[in-house]
Design an enzyme around this catalytic site. Sequence first.
Site, short mmCIF file in Angstrom:
data_model
loop_
_atom_site.label_atom_id
_atom_site.label_comp_id
_atom_site.label_asym_id
_atom_site.label_seq_id
_atom_site.Cartn_x
_atom_site.Cartn_y
_atom_site.Cartn_z
N HIS A 1 -65.38 -1.14 6.45
CA HIS A 1 -66.12 0.06 6.05
C HIS A 1 -67.56 0.09 6.55
O HIS A 1 -68.21 1.14 6.48
CB HIS A 1 -66.07 0.24 4.53
N ASP B 1 -63.00 5.32 -2.53
CA ASP B 1 -63.09 3.85 -2.50
C ASP B 1 -62.75 3.28 -3.86
O ASP B 1 -63.07 3.88 -4.89
CB ASP B 1 -64.54 3.44 -2.14
N HIS C 1 -64.17 0.53 -4.53
CA HIS C 1 -65.44 -0.18 -4.74
C HIS C 1 -66.62 0.78 -4.54
O HIS C 1 -66.43 1.89 -4.04
CB HIS C 1 -65.54 -1.34 -3.75
N ASP D 1 -69.42 0.12 -2.66
CA ASP D 1 -70.02 -0.01 -1.32
C ASP D 1 -71.49 0.40 -1.33
O ASP D 1 -72.03 0.89 -0.33
CB ASP D 1 -69.26 0.84 -0.28
N HIS E 1 -69.83 -4.79 4.58
CA HIS E 1 -68.87 -3.74 4.21
C HIS E 1 -68.99 -3.34 2.73
O HIS E 1 -68.39 -2.34 2.32
CB HIS E 1 -67.42 -4.09 4.60
N ASP F 1 -61.61 4.91 2.24
CA ASP F 1 -61.24 3.49 2.21
C ASP F 1 -59.83 3.40 1.63
O ASP F 1 -59.59 3.81 0.49
CB ASP F 1 -62.24 2.72 1.34
N ASP G 1 -58.30 1.14 0.37
CA ASP G 1 -58.12 0.36 -0.86
C ASP G 1 -58.28 1.20 -2.13
O ASP G 1 -58.05 0.70 -3.24
CB ASP G 1 -59.01 -0.89 -0.87
N GLU H 1 -60.57 -0.02 6.54
CA GLU H 1 -60.14 -1.19 5.77
C GLU H 1 -58.63 -1.46 5.84
O GLU H 1 -58.10 -2.22 5.03
CB GLU H 1 -60.61 -1.13 4.30
MN LIG Z 1 -65.17 0.63 1.13
#
Ligand SMILES: [Mn+2]
Length: 327
Positions: free
Chosen positions: A123, A150, A152, A154, A167, A254, A256, A299
Amino acid sequence: MKTESKKSHETKVETAPDRSSGKKRLDKVTLIFVPLHLGGPHRGVSMGPAAMKVAEVAEKIERLGFTVRNEVEVNVPNSVCWAEHGSAPKCVPEITEVSLKVAEAVEEAMSNGSIPITIGGDHSLAIGSIAGVSSYYRKQKENFGLVWFDAHGDINTPDTSSSGNVHGMPLAVSLGYGDKRMVDLLGFSPKVQPNRSVLIGIRDLDPPEREMIDRSGITPYTIRDIDHLGLSKVTDLAVSSLGSDIAGFHLSFDIDVIDPDVAPGVSTAAPGGLNYRESLQALTLLAESRMLRSIDIVELNPANDIRNKTAELATDLILASLGRRIL
Ligand SMILES: [Mn+2]
């Protein structure tokens, strides 16, 4: 015999407001492949672009009626800086160098009336893609929005990160926080305004990231909001909250954010993510807003994948965001 078309059971679907009036639909795509692994300790992520080619991403985009006018391969230094220990931000000179190339490719694509789709890679490449988008709109004297999916945040900075993995920092960098070499890419900062930025699907934050989200002023939609309201509603709210003064928005997706059962081929899986149908639906809604102008899909880590299914899914996500329809 052909069957009559079926208008009778059409239901009214609430969609994001269409602010695209008068805009010509773009029919060109530029694929920018960035096998970047320097933002974290997961080398397999550098195989993401190769797996997307195996999934025939360009061919499928063309079958949708788009012309893929250019496929750009961004060269990534073969460094091992990512394996260094400690919490200092890792590989910053290398990532900055890659970011510049990504920014140039993205801006060039947009200036030529094409939709840049940047395929990662980790990312941290969004530092470059968002810089390119921002530079493009800056020259047009127009505002743009940012939609970031995402698991997360980030949104770490070198001060808050315990790993030094870049990332985990690209959203912070784009908002103007963090290592100057990256923040000042292309000579201006911030790249995007917090009141035109949304973060969707977060469920795994480092404690200092909570503070950063609050301090930065971006609009967060957590997985709890999605459970409560549904992802379609959240997506509509997100597009509305970008403001009425934008000419378009950038999607940084992303993989994920999706549940690892559906998308195992990622570097940092977090349980409890989006399901297959709601993910496609969210991107379909973004396409229907007619404001989506540029895309990152990041990712993808084929080393963790099963029979390339996450690359196939990522390809479907791109097609949805380009407006693929069922009927
Ligand atoms: Mn990310």
